[in-house]
Motif scaffolding. Structure first.
Motif, PDB file in Angstrom:
ATOM      1  N   UNK A 108       0.803  -1.220   0.000  1.00 54.36           N
ATOM      2  CA  UNK A 108       0.000   0.000   0.000  1.00 54.36           C
ATOM      3  C   UNK A 108       0.830   1.259   0.000  1.00 54.36           C
ATOM      4  N   UNK A 109       2.124   1.140   0.352  1.00 53.64           N
ATOM      5  CA  UNK A 109       3.019   2.299   0.289  1.00 53.64           C
ATOM      6  C   UNK A 109       3.509   2.480  -1.141  1.00 53.64           C
ATOM      7  N   UNK A 110       3.503   3.715  -1.625  1.00 56.85           N
ATOM      8  CA  UNK A 110       3.979   3.983  -2.980  1.00 56.85           C
ATOM      9  C   UNK A 110       5.484   4.246  -3.020  1.00 56.85           C
ATOM     10  N   UNK A 153       2.904  -7.755   9.573  1.00 56.57           N
ATOM     11  CA  UNK A 153       2.736  -6.772   8.513  1.00 56.57           C
ATOM     12  C   UNK A 153       2.949  -7.405   7.148  1.00 56.57           C
ATOM     13  N   UNK A 154       2.449  -6.740   6.107  1.00 51.21           N
ATOM     14  CA  UNK A 154       2.624  -7.210   4.731  1.00 51.21           C
ATOM     15  C   UNK A 154       3.692  -6.355   4.056  1.00 51.21           C
ATOM     16  N   UNK A 155       4.757  -6.992   3.597  1.00 48.32           N
ATOM     17  CA  UNK A 155       5.946  -6.289   3.143  1.00 48.32           C
ATOM     18  C   UNK A 155       6.112  -6.345   1.634  1.00 48.32           C
ATOM     19  N   UNK A 156       6.553  -5.218   1.084  1.00 46.73           N
ATOM     20  CA  UNK A 156       6.980  -5.155  -0.306  1.00 46.73           C
ATOM     21  C   UNK A 156       8.512  -5.227  -0.344  1.00 46.73           C
ATOM     22  N   UNK A 157       9.054  -5.526  -1.524  1.00 48.80           N
ATOM     23  CA  UNK A 157      10.505  -5.460  -1.706  1.00 48.80           C
ATOM     24  C   UNK A 157      10.951  -4.005  -1.514  1.00 48.80           C
ATOM     25  N   UNK A 158      11.940  -3.752  -0.644  1.00 48.71           N
ATOM     26  CA  UNK A 158      12.288  -2.368  -0.297  1.00 48.71           C
ATOM     27  C   UNK A 158      13.218  -1.671  -1.292  1.00 48.71           C
TER      28      UNK A 158
END
Length: 265
Positions: free
Chosen positions: A10-12, A38-43
């Motif tokens: 959800x973070x852009x 939490x649900x993580x995206x590739x940073x």
């Protein structure tokens, strides 16, 4: 507690947060969360470059074969490969086990995140080009040859978990002295240290940037230790790196997953 850059679903964009690598928690909006909550995206959104045979033990494991065809001599420069975007997944996302493959090799890697354009940098100030450090699981179908690019073994969907965050550079006093461990289902399967690298991180950045530009957001994997452990369907893999935290992902048969945009769901 350390400053880190994170990217949740959800973070852009990447956002700054305070994290605790020792227990894999993050402070958000005045509350403390474990990474599993939490649900993580590739940073990162840059390229991911891997480096072959940069651990002393990995090179030694080839024995005299390194002096025979097709190699004929030890490498004189970094041996690079790419983990393309279809392989990138975040913390906690299942790693797809391809149909017909019983086990995958777990490649515990320190990921060096580039902070600004690096072209022909000097070894003495190479770390000035680093934004921070993350953990990468360089998953692959087991294979022996390092002579030709093993695209089908290295580049399967979901074969490059990254995260959970990027620890800022100054939080790590010496990236060439970091313990690395692989645990499968909670049991220690591998242990090594970046002190065993052939090329230090500074030298690796200098050597690579001498012939190609590294851009902000790119990740450079410093190498994979020898004797990489194997994992099968149902296993849960955790990679720990001192001062950075833990990256954890389950192994799930790919036919049980829907893979979209490089991420197994």
């Amino acid at each position: 507690m350390n400053n880190a850059m994170i990217k949740l679903c959800g973070m852009h964009e990447l956002e700054q947060a305070i994290v605790s690598p020792s227990d894999n928690t993050v402070n958000l909006n005045g509350k403390r969360y474990h990474t599993d909550m939490l649900s993580w995206e590739v940073p990162t959104s840059g390229m991911i470059y891997g480096t072959l045979l940069n651990y002393k033990g990995a090179l030694a494991a080839l024995g005299n074969a390194i002096n025979e065809a097709p190699y004929n001599a030890p490498p004189k420069a970094p041996i690079l490969y790419i983990k393309p975007v279809n392989t990138h997944i975040g913390y906690g996302i299942p790693i797809p086990l391809p149909d017909g493959i019983e086990e995958v090799s777990i490649g515990a890697a320190l990921g060096v995140v580039i902070g600004r354009t690096a072209t022909r940098v000097c070894e003495s100030n190479a770390l000035d080009y680093v934004a921070g450090y993350t953990i990468v699981n360089d998953v692959r179908v087991p294979h022996e040859s390092v002579y030709r690019p093993a695209v089908s073994q290295l580049s399967r969907d979901g074969f490059c978990p990254v995260g959970p965050w990027i620890i800022q550079r100054d939080a790590i006093s010496n990236p060439d002295q970091l313990g690395i461990r692989v645990l499968i289902n909670g049991e220690l399967s591998q242990e090594n240290n970046t002190a065993n690298l052939i090329r230090s991180i500074s030298q690796l950045i200098a050597d690579i940037s001498d012939f190609m530009t590294l851009s902000s957001g790119d990740i450079l994997l410093v190498g994979i230790p020898e004797n990489a452990p194997l994992a099968k369907a149902g296993d849960r893999v955790r990679i720990e790196i001192d001062g950075i935290g833990s990256l954890e992902n389950p192994i799930v048969p790919e036919q049980m997953l829907v893979v979209r945009g490089g991420a197994a769901q």
